[in-house]
Design a protein around this motif. Sequence first.
Motif, short mmCIF file in Angstrom:
data_model
loop_
_atom_site.label_atom_id
_atom_site.label_comp_id
_atom_site.label_asym_id
_atom_site.label_seq_id
_atom_site.Cartn_x
_atom_site.Cartn_y
_atom_site.Cartn_z
N ASN A 80 11.19 6.14 -40.47
CA ASN A 80 11.69 5.44 -39.27
C ASN A 80 11.19 6.08 -37.99
OD1 ASN A 80 13.09 3.53 -40.76
ND2 ASN A 80 14.99 4.73 -40.79
N ILE A 81 11.13 7.39 -37.99
CA ILE A 81 10.65 8.11 -36.81
C ILE A 81 9.18 7.77 -36.54
CG2 ILE A 81 10.09 10.39 -35.89
CD1 ILE A 81 12.67 11.39 -37.26
N LEU A 82 8.38 7.77 -37.62
CA LEU A 82 6.97 7.41 -37.47
C LEU A 82 6.82 5.98 -36.95
CD1 LEU A 82 5.47 9.01 -40.72
CD2 LEU A 82 5.16 9.80 -38.37
N LYS A 86 5.25 4.70 -33.32
CA LYS A 86 4.22 3.69 -33.13
C LYS A 86 4.69 2.61 -32.16
CE LYS A 86 2.00 4.19 -37.66
NZ LYS A 86 1.69 3.52 -38.95
N GLN A 87 5.95 2.19 -32.34
CA GLN A 87 6.51 1.18 -31.44
C GLN A 87 6.57 1.68 -30.01
OE1 GLN A 87 6.13 -1.53 -33.43
NE2 GLN A 87 8.00 -2.31 -32.51
N ALA A 91 4.78 0.09 -26.86
CA ALA A 91 5.58 -0.28 -25.69
C ALA A 91 5.03 0.36 -24.42
CB ALA A 91 7.04 0.13 -25.91
N VAL A 92 4.56 1.62 -24.54
CA VAL A 92 3.98 2.30 -23.38
C VAL A 92 2.73 1.55 -22.92
CG1 VAL A 92 2.82 4.40 -22.62
CG2 VAL A 92 4.96 4.55 -23.92
N GLU A 93 1.89 1.16 -23.91
CA GLU A 93 0.69 0.39 -23.56
C GLU A 93 1.06 -0.93 -22.88
OE1 GLU A 93 -2.05 -0.23 -26.68
OE2 GLU A 93 -2.08 1.86 -27.33
N GLU A 94 2.03 -1.64 -23.45
CA GLU A 94 2.46 -2.91 -22.87
C GLU A 94 3.04 -2.71 -21.47
OE1 GLU A 94 2.90 -7.01 -22.78
OE2 GLU A 94 1.86 -5.72 -24.24
N LEU A 95 3.81 -1.63 -21.32
CA LEU A 95 4.39 -1.35 -20.01
C LEU A 95 3.30 -1.07 -18.99
CD1 LEU A 95 6.92 -0.85 -18.30
CD2 LEU A 95 6.89 1.53 -19.06
N GLU A 96 2.26 -0.32 -19.41
CA GLU A 96 1.16 -0.03 -18.50
C GLU A 96 0.43 -1.31 -18.12
OE1 GLU A 96 -0.85 2.55 -16.10
OE2 GLU A 96 0.86 2.99 -17.41
N LYS A 97 0.27 -2.18 -19.12
CA LYS A 97 -0.38 -3.46 -18.86
C LYS A 97 0.44 -4.28 -17.87
CE LYS A 97 -2.01 -7.62 -21.22
NZ LYS A 97 -2.11 -8.33 -22.53
#
Length: 694
Positions: A80-82, A86-87, A91-97
């Motif tokens: 679950n941690i892994l 990944k999520q 999410a960080v990439e989407e937030l940056e976008k």
Amino acid sequence: MQSAANFPRIWNPSPIGSSSKVQLVNLKQHRKAHALHCLRSEGHEEKLENSSQDKLGVSSVVKEDKHKDIWNLFREAQQNILYLNKQRLAAVEELEKLKNEKVELLERLNQLEAESQIVIKKADKSSLLWELLLRVDSMVLNGLIGTEEASSMRQLVREHQANISEFPLDVLQQGDAQVLAELRQLPNRGKRNGLHVIHICTEMDPLVSVGPLASYITGLSCALQGKGYLVEVILPKYSTLDLDEVEGLREIEADAYSYFNGQLYANRIWNGVVSGVGVTFIQPLYYSSMFSRDKVYGYPDDVDRFAYFSRASLDYIAKSGKQPDVLHIHNWQTAIVGPLFWDVFVNQGLEGTRILLSCQGFDSKASYLCLFSFFFFLFFPLCFIHSSLARYGLKLCLVPPERLELCGLDPASLHRADRLQDNTNPQMVNILKGGIVYSNKVVIMSSAPSKSIPGLEPTLAVHKEKLFFAPYGLDNSKWDPSIDVYLPQNYSAENLLGKSTCKVELQRQLGLEENGSATIVGCIFSEISGVDLESLKSIIRSRKKNDVQFVIMIMNEDQMIINEMERTQDEIEGGNLKVVTGSNEVVSHLIYAGSDIMVCLNFFQDPLLQVPLKALKYGTVPIELNPQTGYVGTHEQEATTANFINSLFGRMSLDQALDLMKDGRLWKLKIVEAMEKDLCCDVHISAYTSIKSL
């Protein structure tokens, strides 16, 4: 025998005789109970020992199971941690976008806001200009200043339009005296040039619209103001007006009196701004029912109603001290302003003002109903007259001479052949004829080559030097590619990219091959009977092997013509001809926008669709199917549209137009020039300029 003394005895000095026997029994029972208790205690301990051993075995199994469960949970937690990591990264990439998109959106919003502020500032400046000019009117009517000072004050405001935005807005909320004091402090700079034009008319879009006059008034006024003119409009205050479209509507707190039927009657004056144009509304108080009706036109007393309004408009202009360069009057409804101006008002401070009349809505069927309209009202039901007027576009303009007295004119001096006497019915006076005779210039709005007014041909011949001919201006709210709601992408002369999108959409909707490099030739005909079908089919067949697609819209319901064109469609290989029958608003707009070339019947016989003008507006080159060789019209202003097209493109054939397209740079330059041209406005500017030189 053993004696009783050998047994232990429990002495109980009970007076009851059998007590010793009871005590012995109790003793035996006690011993028996003790023995049983001991046996039971031993068995219980053994069971407890066995139970403890069992419990120890179970406990070890439970511990082992718990150990396995913990490891399983640990492994699941790791997974679950892994997954969550990944999520989180996604999410960080989407937030940056989203942040980048937000920055771009904010930049775009700032750009749009800056553009809107420019538009708002322009609109606000125009509105502020008219608020000040209309407040000057209020000052005159309230007696605060005289007409001479009012004229100077208006000139001051006009000359300082460039700095008008510096005028303190809070002062406008105060009284006329405070506004006057501030106006007197305007700096002597930022002067503007341009004529002052006042329209006296009966319609204006979007306030009240019955026919083409409404959009013509608004479109022309806005176009003229864009060229430095000062334009205002005077309208009756109909009860059906859409006053939500009026900015800063206010009532002037003074009654303006006007002459009618031998007396002076009070009018309430309202003013405001519509589409950046100053508008004044005149509301009769005594004759309040004149404009409190369901319709604008179509009543037996229409002549009286609009004669009252025309006289009241002139009385208002004279009293307020206005000194316009041009009074622009329209159709028969305000044509009476012409004789009124020269016989009554020219010496009331209006010596420098001139009159221009525009006429529209006439065709070859107009004359006889107009001629006998007065008698029709006497003998036929009103509904018949209304339907006939609507069908033929006719106007009630004939009245007995004595009716001229209502607004203060002398019937005896005007009931003459060279003035208002009707050409075919000498017992009547023709109000529209009076407008032509007493105007300095006359603009006839028409698209047909026989530009005349039925019944008034002799009058037009006498006054031919006054005449200008202009094509009907297009309704820019409907026929403008930059805002056209029927187009998949809008475009303009500054940015033509959307025209390519419209071409592809036209191909898609009609089932043509979607080829952006193909040349589309459009044809739209309303009355196909005048078209040489063989010529039309010939030019289609001649190009069938080339990269040219034809789109023909036939609005005529003649099935023989439709069948003929559909047979031609089947003959053309590759599906490069599509025939559209009937009237389809979306497709017609797409044909104008998506076509590169537009085949017209000819440039002079298009009174209904205005195909050449619409083609020019949408960046499509018009060519004639049946050119009238050598025809230039009977007046130098008559062939305005054709002259412009010929000067820009020449009298090209289809082959010549296709050759011109090969020079992309020259083609684009010509398209842009055509889209920017406003033929209707240019003709009026010529008319105004010629008036000023009189």
